[in-house]
Design a protein around this motif. Sequence first.
Motif, PDB file in Angstrom:
ATOM      1  N   TYR A 178       0.842  -1.202   0.000  1.00  0.00           N
ATOM      2  CA  TYR A 178       0.000   0.000   0.000  1.00  0.00           C
ATOM      3  C   TYR A 178       0.874   1.247   0.000  1.00  0.00           C
ATOM      4  CZ  TYR A 178       1.235  -0.297   4.951  1.00  0.00           C
ATOM      5  OH  TYR A 178       1.924  -0.409   6.122  1.00  0.00           O
ATOM      6  N   ALA A 179       0.238   2.378  -0.324  1.00  0.00           N
ATOM      7  CA  ALA A 179       0.822   3.700  -0.110  1.00  0.00           C
ATOM      8  C   ALA A 179       0.002   4.385   0.985  1.00  0.00           C
ATOM      9  CB  ALA A 179       0.786   4.522  -1.396  1.00  0.00           C
ATOM     10  N   VAL A 180       0.569   5.381   1.610  1.00  0.00           N
ATOM     11  CA  VAL A 180      -0.135   6.149   2.632  1.00  0.00           C
ATOM     12  C   VAL A 180      -0.511   7.498   2.024  1.00  0.00           C
ATOM     13  CG1 VAL A 180      -0.048   7.128   4.954  1.00  0.00           C
ATOM     14  CG2 VAL A 180       1.216   5.017   4.432  1.00  0.00           C
ATOM     15  N   ILE A 181      -1.784   7.871   2.134  1.00  0.00           N
ATOM     16  CA  ILE A 181      -2.259   9.080   1.472  1.00  0.00           C
ATOM     17  C   ILE A 181      -3.084   9.954   2.401  1.00  0.00           C
ATOM     18  CG2 ILE A 181      -2.330   7.830  -0.729  1.00  0.00           C
ATOM     19  CD1 ILE A 181      -5.401   7.916  -0.568  1.00  0.00           C
ATOM     20  N   ASN A 182      -3.242  11.214   2.006  1.00  0.00           N
ATOM     21  CA  ASN A 182      -4.233  12.124   2.570  1.00  0.00           C
ATOM     22  C   ASN A 182      -5.233  12.442   1.465  1.00  0.00           C
ATOM     23  OD1 ASN A 182      -2.940  12.345   5.110  1.00  0.00           O
ATOM     24  ND2 ASN A 182      -1.572  13.926   4.317  1.00  0.00           N
ATOM     25  N   LEU A 183      -6.516  12.291   1.750  1.00  0.00           N
ATOM     26  CA  LEU A 183      -7.567  12.460   0.744  1.00  0.00           C
ATOM     27  C   LEU A 183      -8.815  13.042   1.388  1.00  0.00           C
ATOM     28  CD1 LEU A 183      -8.839  11.734  -2.101  1.00  0.00           C
ATOM     29  CD2 LEU A 183      -9.499   9.561  -1.065  1.00  0.00           C
ATOM     30  N   PRO A 184      -9.321  14.168   0.840  1.00  0.00           N
ATOM     31  CA  PRO A 184      -8.718  15.010  -0.190  1.00  0.00           C
ATOM     32  C   PRO A 184      -7.789  16.032   0.443  1.00  0.00           C
ATOM     33  CG  PRO A 184     -10.887  15.829   0.370  1.00  0.00           C
ATOM     34  CD  PRO A 184     -10.670  14.617   1.240  1.00  0.00           C
ATOM     35  N   VAL A 185      -7.064  16.776  -0.408  1.00  0.00           N
ATOM     36  CA  VAL A 185      -6.296  17.928   0.057  1.00  0.00           C
ATOM     37  C   VAL A 185      -6.875  19.171  -0.612  1.00  0.00           C
ATOM     38  CG1 VAL A 185      -4.173  16.699   0.585  1.00  0.00           C
ATOM     39  CG2 VAL A 185      -4.519  17.546  -1.714  1.00  0.00           C
ATOM     40  N   ASN A 186      -6.944  20.253   0.146  1.00  0.00           N
ATOM     41  CA  ASN A 186      -7.547  21.496  -0.341  1.00  0.00           C
ATOM     42  C   ASN A 186      -6.470  22.368  -0.973  1.00  0.00           C
ATOM     43  OD1 ASN A 186      -8.939  23.832  -0.810  1.00  0.00           O
ATOM     44  ND2 ASN A 186      -9.682  24.095   1.289  1.00  0.00           N
ATOM     45  N   LEU A 187      -6.584  22.583  -2.280  1.00  0.00           N
ATOM     46  CA  LEU A 187      -5.608  23.396  -3.004  1.00  0.00           C
ATOM     47  C   LEU A 187      -6.175  24.736  -3.444  1.00  0.00           C
ATOM     48  CD1 LEU A 187      -3.985  20.682  -5.311  1.00  0.00           C
ATOM     49  CD2 LEU A 187      -3.193  21.486  -3.088  1.00  0.00           C
ATOM     50  N   THR A 188      -7.354  25.086  -2.947  1.00  0.00           N
ATOM     51  CA  THR A 188      -8.025  26.296  -3.407  1.00  0.00           C
ATOM     52  C   THR A 188      -7.144  27.530  -3.292  1.00  0.00           C
ATOM     53  OG1 THR A 188     -10.148  25.352  -2.752  1.00  0.00           O
ATOM     54  CG2 THR A 188     -10.076  27.724  -3.146  1.00  0.00           C
ATOM     55  N   PHE A 189      -6.392  27.633  -2.201  1.00  0.00           N
ATOM     56  CA  PHE A 189      -5.591  28.826  -1.973  1.00  0.00           C
ATOM     57  C   PHE A 189      -4.097  28.585  -2.217  1.00  0.00           C
ATOM     58  CE2 PHE A 189      -9.370  29.066   0.771  1.00  0.00           C
ATOM     59  CZ  PHE A 189      -9.964  30.196   0.209  1.00  0.00           C
ATOM     60  N   THR A 190      -3.786  27.490  -2.891  1.00  0.00           N
ATOM     61  CA  THR A 190      -2.398  27.196  -3.239  1.00  0.00           C
ATOM     62  C   THR A 190      -2.100  27.741  -4.628  1.00  0.00           C
ATOM     63  OG1 THR A 190      -2.492  25.145  -1.949  1.00  0.00           O
ATOM     64  CG2 THR A 190      -0.682  25.366  -3.549  1.00  0.00           C
ATOM     65  N   PRO A 191      -1.088  28.600  -4.778  1.00  0.00           N
ATOM     66  CA  PRO A 191      -0.745  29.084  -6.127  1.00  0.00           C
ATOM     67  C   PRO A 191      -0.467  27.918  -7.057  1.00  0.00           C
ATOM     68  CG  PRO A 191       0.446  30.324  -4.441  1.00  0.00           C
ATOM     69  CD  PRO A 191      -0.230  29.173  -3.740  1.00  0.00           C
ATOM     70  N   VAL A 192      -0.909  28.064  -8.302  1.00  0.00           N
ATOM     71  CA  VAL A 192      -0.801  26.970  -9.253  1.00  0.00           C
ATOM     72  C   VAL A 192       0.628  26.453  -9.362  1.00  0.00           C
ATOM     73  CG1 VAL A 192      -1.049  26.343 -11.683  1.00  0.00           C
ATOM     74  CG2 VAL A 192      -2.789  27.746 -10.586  1.00  0.00           C
ATOM     75  N   HIS A 193       1.591  27.375  -9.390  1.00  0.00           N
ATOM     76  CA  HIS A 193       2.986  26.957  -9.589  1.00  0.00           C
ATOM     77  C   HIS A 193       3.565  26.238  -8.381  1.00  0.00           C
ATOM     78  CE1 HIS A 193       3.461  30.852  -7.537  1.00  0.00           C
ATOM     79  NE2 HIS A 193       4.644  30.418  -7.150  1.00  0.00           N
ATOM     80  N   LYS A 194       2.829  26.251  -7.258  1.00  0.00           N
ATOM     81  CA  LYS A 194       3.324  25.570  -6.057  1.00  0.00           C
ATOM     82  C   LYS A 194       2.670  24.210  -5.839  1.00  0.00           C
ATOM     83  CE  LYS A 194       4.971  29.558  -3.444  1.00  0.00           C
ATOM     84  NZ  LYS A 194       4.929  30.270  -2.147  1.00  0.00           N
ATOM     85  N   ILE A 195       1.755  23.825  -6.729  1.00  0.00           N
ATOM     86  CA  ILE A 195       1.155  22.503  -6.606  1.00  0.00           C
ATOM     87  C   ILE A 195       2.222  21.459  -6.934  1.00  0.00           C
ATOM     88  CG2 ILE A 195      -0.590  20.926  -7.524  1.00  0.00           C
ATOM     89  CD1 ILE A 195      -2.366  23.361  -8.036  1.00  0.00           C
ATOM     90  N   ASN A 196       2.369  20.503  -6.055  1.00  0.00           N
ATOM     91  CA  ASN A 196       3.474  19.544  -6.145  1.00  0.00           C
ATOM     92  C   ASN A 196       3.125  18.400  -7.100  1.00  0.00           C
ATOM     93  OD1 ASN A 196       5.923  18.281  -5.552  1.00  0.00           O
ATOM     94  ND2 ASN A 196       5.087  17.213  -3.777  1.00  0.00           N
ATOM     95  N   GLN A 197       3.092  18.729  -8.396  1.00  0.00           N
ATOM     96  CA  GLN A 197       2.765  17.717  -9.398  1.00  0.00           C
ATOM     97  C   GLN A 197       3.874  16.685  -9.535  1.00  0.00           C
ATOM     98  OE1 GLN A 197       0.323  18.443 -13.121  1.00  0.00           O
ATOM     99  NE2 GLN A 197       1.732  20.152 -13.132  1.00  0.00           N
ATOM    100  N   PRO A 198       3.506  15.449  -9.892  1.00  0.00           N
ATOM    101  CA  PRO A 198       4.529  14.452 -10.211  1.00  0.00           C
ATOM    102  C   PRO A 198       5.383  14.925 -11.384  1.00  0.00           C
ATOM    103  CG  PRO A 198       2.393  13.402  -9.925  1.00  0.00           C
ATOM    104  CD  PRO A 198       2.148  14.869  -9.959  1.00  0.00           C
ATOM    105  N   PRO A 199       6.685  14.724 -11.326  1.00  0.00           N
ATOM    106  CA  PRO A 199       7.572  15.229 -12.377  1.00  0.00           C
ATOM    107  C   PRO A 199       7.423  14.508 -13.711  1.00  0.00           C
ATOM    108  CG  PRO A 199       8.805  13.884 -10.818  1.00  0.00           C
ATOM    109  CD  PRO A 199       7.439  14.059 -10.237  1.00  0.00           C
TER     110      PRO A 199
END
Length: 203
Positions: A178-199
């Motif tokens: 398994y993986a350990v996750i947090n669901l959901p996460v609130n990104l409403t106030f996170t600047p787009v460029h700071k969203i930690n997308q998979p590379p």
Amino acid sequence: MRQEDFFAILVIIAINLSYTYSGPNNLHLSDGTSTAELISGDVFFEIVEPEVLEYTYRLKPAKDFGIPFNKSIEFKHILLVPAQPRHACTDLTNIDDIEGNVAFIERGDCSFKKKTIIAEKAGARAVIITDTNKENEEYYVEMIDDDLTTDVNIPAGFLIGRNGIMIMNQLRRLNMKYAVINLPVNLTFTPVHKINQPPWLDW
């Protein structure tokens, strides 16, 4: 070279540099779109373990079946457990791992709703379905209702195949159940460029 020609070239270069290619999964846009507008209707989760997968992932919630990922749904450090069998079209054999956690299911062989019903029966609190067919790894799929009359009382979402394949492969490589996750996460106030997308997604 004339001075005016030189400045014209500089302007063209500056314009080209101001645009960022936006593939189907790219959140890093430079057109002034706000995070709230960009993620409207989508759900995000983050993997906190294993370290190699510690990124934020985007889900398309199921349409017309299941319950929404609303304020009553908040799973912290819950397990994301690959279903056995992987398509979850028959009763799951790893109920002990699935119960109380999030079932991670591969697309194919039966409807999205049937998979979710079977996972709920095994005690899953939510379902994430992904397409591990390399030909479809770039696309989101609308998970719609079917003619099954059974109600679904847990939320379900679709994870783009490129992310699903990477997560599945890394768990196998690390011999992790398994993986350990947090669901959901609130990104409403996170600047787009700071969203930690998979590379490995398109930027």
